[in-house]
Design an enzyme around this catalytic site. Structure first.
Site, PDB file in Angstrom:
ATOM      1  N   GLN A  92     -11.026 -47.294  56.818  1.00 20.06           N
ATOM      2  CA  GLN A  92      -9.400 -46.455  57.066  1.00 20.06           C
ATOM      3  C   GLN A  92      -8.303 -47.989  56.944  1.00 20.06           C
ATOM      4  O   GLN A  92      -9.187 -49.086  58.169  1.00 20.06           O
ATOM      5  CB  GLN A  92      -9.397 -45.740  57.796  1.00 20.06           C
ATOM      6  CG  GLN A  92     -10.302 -44.445  57.657  1.00 20.06           C
ATOM      7  CD  GLN A  92      -9.819 -43.410  56.298  1.00 20.06           C
ATOM      8  OE1 GLN A  92      -9.628 -43.969  55.376  1.00 20.06           O
ATOM      9  NE2 GLN A  92     -10.400 -42.626  55.856  1.00 20.06           N
ATOM     10  N   GLY A 115      -5.127 -55.456  65.347  1.00 26.35           N
ATOM     11  CA  GLY A 115      -5.277 -56.461  65.179  1.00 26.35           C
ATOM     12  C   GLY A 115      -5.038 -57.616  65.980  1.00 26.35           C
ATOM     13  O   GLY A 115      -5.107 -59.135  65.880  1.00 26.35           O
ATOM     14  N   ASP A 116      -3.826 -57.194  65.286  1.00 26.58           N
ATOM     15  CA  ASP A 116      -2.588 -58.532  65.439  1.00 26.58           C
ATOM     16  C   ASP A 116      -2.964 -59.246  67.666  1.00 26.58           C
ATOM     17  O   ASP A 116      -2.970 -59.856  67.484  1.00 26.58           O
ATOM     18  CB  ASP A 116      -1.098 -57.899  65.686  1.00 26.58           C
ATOM     19  CG  ASP A 116      -1.140 -57.431  64.189  1.00 26.58           C
ATOM     20  OD1 ASP A 116      -1.583 -57.827  63.435  1.00 26.58           O
ATOM     21  OD2 ASP A 116       0.559 -56.691  64.475  1.00 26.58           O
ATOM     22  N   CYS A 125      -0.357 -61.370  47.770  1.00 29.93           N
ATOM     23  CA  CYS A 125       0.559 -60.734  47.835  1.00 29.93           C
ATOM     24  C   CYS A 125       1.057 -60.334  49.409  1.00 29.93           C
ATOM     25  O   CYS A 125       2.606 -61.057  49.411  1.00 29.93           O
ATOM     26  CB  CYS A 125       0.687 -58.854  47.271  1.00 29.93           C
ATOM     27  SG  CYS A 125       0.001 -57.584  47.829  1.00 29.93           S
ATOM     28  N   THR A 142      -3.974 -49.146  57.749  1.00 24.29           N
ATOM     29  CA  THR A 142      -2.235 -48.435  57.196  1.00 24.29           C
ATOM     30  C   THR A 142      -1.592 -48.223  55.849  1.00 24.29           C
ATOM     31  O   THR A 142      -0.849 -47.939  56.214  1.00 24.29           O
ATOM     32  CB  THR A 142      -1.998 -49.837  58.057  1.00 24.29           C
ATOM     33  OG1 THR A 142      -1.685 -51.050  57.891  1.00 24.29           O
ATOM     34  CG2 THR A 142      -1.963 -49.318  59.446  1.00 24.29           C
TER      35      THR A 142
END
Length: 407
Positions: free
Chosen positions: A224, A109-110, A342, A226
């Protein structure tokens, strides 16, 4: 910090790549760098765009380096002590120069969010650009970007770059490697700030030429992630969504890497009723499947970004991040009635080692309420709105055909 950076990024050349008069060496790898031989010198580092003097000192031999490591149009001036005219006066100019942009490997994704800024950087500076990343991402992107050289950490070909930039996430309020905290601008847009380009988001180009294989309408999902904070922690949410999608006539394909993932005594399983398309497949195969999906439903994780890059609608479910944190989608699902955001709170720091990170309410009944409060009903409502756009488009196409046949 430097030890951590070298773990995730290629290090700059040991010695500056540019040779100046009097044996002085300099470059713009990891900020502005000057290496001085024995002598009596005066060094200034300036921001050429603002004219601000960033650093000025008298020194003998040794290093002078900038604190700022992101893109700044630095100006390096080196004087003999007591002289008013510099014998080195170099302003950063990347045109036709070898430049390396280093990305951390092992992220999907990054890179989907960050890489378009590298191409924007290339177009802006007309440099000779090499990008360092994981091989799996290279296989996906390189054919679409023939003007960029791609390499892994082990295959770097630009050994004497004029400048190097490191695009990544910098925590603990680090403003030496990023001009603004990524949590304030969205982590993907942070790449634009680090590289000094237009920070507006855009997806990378992918190969979308594969033919459709599955005849029936289908939706891809990915459940799913991380760490548990990224999951949809509503106990019945996914089963409600899968059942609802089937009533709308869709097959539901789960394309996660793992059908089961977790830590300790908490494990997350493929939703009941979803077809198991999980597994470690080449990313291009995932793209081929996603491109023909009616839409995608997922979390703030890599497959959502890949679906976005494929140009299909993305229903993104997240509460630990604020909507500005990811790419824009009109189908973003967020619940503001409980604790949230957060990840984007600059007073908190994400703990990569804690799979059950929940910095405000861990160990209490409120743990992960940011997504527990997102209900299946809420997500199904978004799905209904999205599905209605397809049926409306079908009706409009049918009207167009009738009008054309009548005329």
């Amino acid at each position: 910090m430097s030890t951590i950076l070298h773990k995730y990024f290629i290090p700059p050349p040991t010695i500056p790549s540019q040779t100046g008069p009097e044996g002085v060496r300099y470059d713009f790898n990891d900020g502005a760098r000057v290496l001085l031989p024995e002598g009596k010198w005066h060094v200034r580092l300036l921001d050429a765009d603002s004219g601000n003097t960033l650093f000025s000192c008298d020194t003998d031999s040794g290093w002078v380096t900038s604190n700022k490591k992101y893109y700044v149009r630095f100006q390096i001036q080196v004087f003999h002590q007591g002289k008013e005219v510099p014998f080195i006066d170099e302003t950063l100019d990347l045109r036709d120069k070898p430049v390396v942009i280093s990305f951390p490997s092992g992220t999907l994704g990054d890179l989907m969010g960050w890489f378009p800024y590298a191409e924007r950087f290339l177009l802006q500076h007309q440099c000779r650009l090499e990008c360092v990343m994981g091989q799996e991402i290279i296989d996906l992107l390189a054919p679409q970007y023939p003007d960029i050289l791609f390499s892994t950490d082990d295959t770097l070909r630009t050994t004497s770059p004029y400048a190097t930039y490191r695009v990544g996430l910098y925590f603990q309020g680090d403003t030496d490697h990023q001009p603004v905290d990524f949590r304030q601008v969205g982590f993907h847009r942070s790449a634009g700030w680090i590289l000094g380009t237009d920070p507006r988001e855009s997806p990378p180009r992918l190969n979308l030429s594969a033919p459709r294989i599955i005849e029936e309408p289908y939706v891809c999902i990915a459940t799913q992630s991380t760490c548990q904070a990224k999951y949809w922690n509503n106990g019945t949410g996914w089963s409600e969504v899968v059942a609802h999608l089937k009533t709308l006539g869709y097959r539901v394909l789960c394309i996660d890497l793992h059908a089961h993932h977790g830590d300790g005594f908490v494990w997350n399983h493929i939703p009941w009723g979803a077809e198991d398309f999980t597994g470690r497949l080449p990313l291009q195969e995932r793209v081929d499947l996603l491109h023909h999906a009616s839409f995608f439903i997922g979390l703030p994780s890599g497959l959502s970004w890949l679906a976005w890059a494929c140009g299909i609608p993305v229903v993104l479910i997240s509460g630990f991040s604020l909507p500005i944190s990811e790419f824009y989608t009109p189908w973003r699902v967020f619940n503001s009635h409980g604790c949230n955001g957060c990840w984007d709170d600059t007073n908190l720091n994400f703990d990569h080692q804690d799979f059950f990170w929940c910095p405000r309410h861990k160990g209490t009944p409120r743990q992960y309420e940011c997504t527990r409060l997102i209900t299946g009903r809420q997500v199904n409502g978004v799905i209904n709105r999205l599905h209605s756009t397809f049926t409306e488009n079908d009706r409009n196409r049918q009207k167009d055909v009738l009008i054309r046949d009548f005329l």
